[in-house]
Design a protein around this motif. Structure first.
Motif, short mmCIF file in Angstrom:
data_model
loop_
_atom_site.label_atom_id
_atom_site.label_comp_id
_atom_site.label_asym_id
_atom_site.label_seq_id
_atom_site.Cartn_x
_atom_site.Cartn_y
_atom_site.Cartn_z
N CYS A 43 6.99 14.24 9.26
CA CYS A 43 7.90 13.14 9.59
C CYS A 43 7.37 12.30 10.76
N ASP A 44 6.56 12.92 11.63
CA ASP A 44 5.96 12.18 12.74
C ASP A 44 4.68 11.46 12.33
N LEU A 45 4.09 11.89 11.21
CA LEU A 45 2.87 11.25 10.72
C LEU A 45 3.17 9.95 9.98
N LEU A 46 4.38 9.81 9.46
CA LEU A 46 4.83 8.57 8.84
C LEU A 46 6.12 8.17 9.52
N PRO A 47 6.03 7.42 10.62
CA PRO A 47 7.22 7.04 11.38
C PRO A 47 8.20 6.22 10.52
N ASP A 48 9.47 6.37 10.84
CA ASP A 48 10.51 5.68 10.08
C ASP A 48 10.29 4.17 10.02
N ALA A 49 9.85 3.57 11.12
CA ALA A 49 9.62 2.12 11.14
C ALA A 49 8.57 1.72 10.11
N THR A 50 7.53 2.52 9.96
CA THR A 50 6.50 2.24 8.96
C THR A 50 7.06 2.43 7.56
N ASN A 75 14.79 5.15 -0.18
CA ASN A 75 15.67 4.02 0.08
C ASN A 75 16.90 4.10 -0.84
N ARG A 76 17.02 5.19 -1.60
CA ARG A 76 18.14 5.53 -2.48
C ARG A 76 18.33 4.54 -3.64
N VAL A 77 17.42 3.59 -3.80
CA VAL A 77 17.53 2.64 -4.89
C VAL A 77 16.37 2.79 -5.86
N ASP A 78 15.16 2.57 -5.36
CA ASP A 78 14.02 2.57 -6.28
C ASP A 78 12.72 3.12 -5.70
N ALA A 79 12.79 3.75 -4.53
CA ALA A 79 11.56 4.28 -3.95
C ALA A 79 11.83 5.57 -3.20
N SER A 80 10.90 6.52 -3.39
CA SER A 80 10.95 7.76 -2.60
C SER A 80 9.54 8.27 -2.40
N VAL A 81 9.35 8.98 -1.30
CA VAL A 81 8.05 9.54 -0.94
C VAL A 81 8.26 10.94 -0.38
N ASP A 82 7.43 11.85 -0.83
CA ASP A 82 7.37 13.18 -0.25
C ASP A 82 5.98 13.33 0.34
N LEU A 83 5.88 13.56 1.64
CA LEU A 83 4.61 13.73 2.33
C LEU A 83 4.51 15.18 2.79
N ARG A 84 3.45 15.85 2.34
CA ARG A 84 3.27 17.27 2.67
C ARG A 84 1.89 17.49 3.30
N VAL A 141 0.86 13.55 -1.32
CA VAL A 141 1.84 12.47 -1.27
C VAL A 141 2.35 12.24 -2.68
N GLN A 142 3.65 12.34 -2.85
CA GLN A 142 4.28 12.09 -4.15
C GLN A 142 5.17 10.87 -3.99
N VAL A 155 0.57 5.40 2.48
CA VAL A 155 1.23 6.49 3.20
C VAL A 155 0.17 7.45 3.76
N ALA A 156 -0.80 7.83 2.94
CA ALA A 156 -1.86 8.74 3.40
C ALA A 156 -2.69 8.10 4.50
N ARG A 157 -2.97 6.82 4.38
CA ARG A 157 -3.74 6.10 5.42
C ARG A 157 -2.99 6.17 6.76
N THR A 158 -1.68 5.93 6.71
CA THR A 158 -0.86 5.97 7.92
C THR A 158 -0.84 7.38 8.50
N ALA A 159 -0.67 8.39 7.64
CA ALA A 159 -0.64 9.78 8.10
C ALA A 159 -1.96 10.18 8.74
N ILE A 160 -3.07 9.78 8.14
CA ILE A 160 -4.39 10.10 8.72
C ILE A 160 -4.55 9.43 10.07
N THR A 161 -4.22 8.16 10.15
CA THR A 161 -4.33 7.43 11.41
C THR A 161 -3.49 8.08 12.50
N ASN A 162 -2.26 8.48 12.16
CA ASN A 162 -1.38 9.10 13.14
C ASN A 162 -1.77 10.53 13.47
N ALA A 163 -2.45 11.21 12.57
CA ALA A 163 -2.95 12.56 12.86
C ALA A 163 -4.15 12.49 13.81
#
Length: 166
Positions: A43-50, A75-84, A141-142, A155-163
């Motif tokens: 959750c810290d690797l993909l900040p909510d703002a991003t 977003n409960r409408v048309d997009a979801s992401v699971d980052l593991r 990433v799903q 999403v993976a790019r952001t997670a790598i950068t933040n890691a």
């Protein structure tokens, strides 16, 4: 997307003369630093703002920890992401990722994310992405969304950068 991935694969092959891309089995062969993302919660690797910028959270939404190793966004409408964050104790993350990418399965494709080897598996309106960050670690990433594989890579790019830069 297939055209962009093919260009990335050609650039990777030409950039490293020691082993053909499909034969690489170690993170050092990709000329990137091994990355252990287990010190930071996903959750810290993909900040909510991003996640809001990517359209996978509403303005007031937030990532939801599902375990110590994954975070779910929607977003409960048309997009979801699971980052593991996955730890590979018996198998080699790089070898598995590269083998899957070059298995010649129609729905799987090699992708480079910030230089790290990855493989996408595309489905209608969804995509799974595995990116090896070391021989022992990977991101999974799903995504369910329009242009799911492009979003998974972002999403993976952001997670790598933040890691790398917590």
């Amino acid at each position: 997307m297939r055209g962009r991935v093919a260009v990335a694969a050609v650039l990777l092959v030409s950039g490293c003369g020691s082993a053909e891309l499909a034969e690489r089995d170690s993170i050092r062969q990709f000329e990137v630093a091994a990355l252990d993302p287990t010190d930071t919660h996903p959750c810290d690797l993909l900040p909510d703002a991003t996640a809001v910028e990517l359209g996978i959270l509403d303005e007031e939404g937030e990532g939801s920890p599902q375990s110590d190793a994954n975070c779910f966004y929607t977003n409960r409408v048309d997009a979801s992401v699971d980052l593991r964050v996955e730890v590979h104790e018996e198998k080699d993350a790089v070898e598995d990722t590269v083998a899957a990418a070059f298995s010649e399965a129609d729905d799987q494709e090699f992708v480079s994310v910030e230089g790290y080897p990855g493989v996408t598996t595309e489905f209608p309106d969804s995509c799974n992405l595995t990116v090896a960050t070391s021989n022992e670690h990977s991101f999974y990433v799903q995504v369910s969304a329009d242009e799911a594989c492009e979003m998974a890579v972002e999403v993976a790019r952001t997670a790598i950068t933040n890691a790398v830069h917590p």
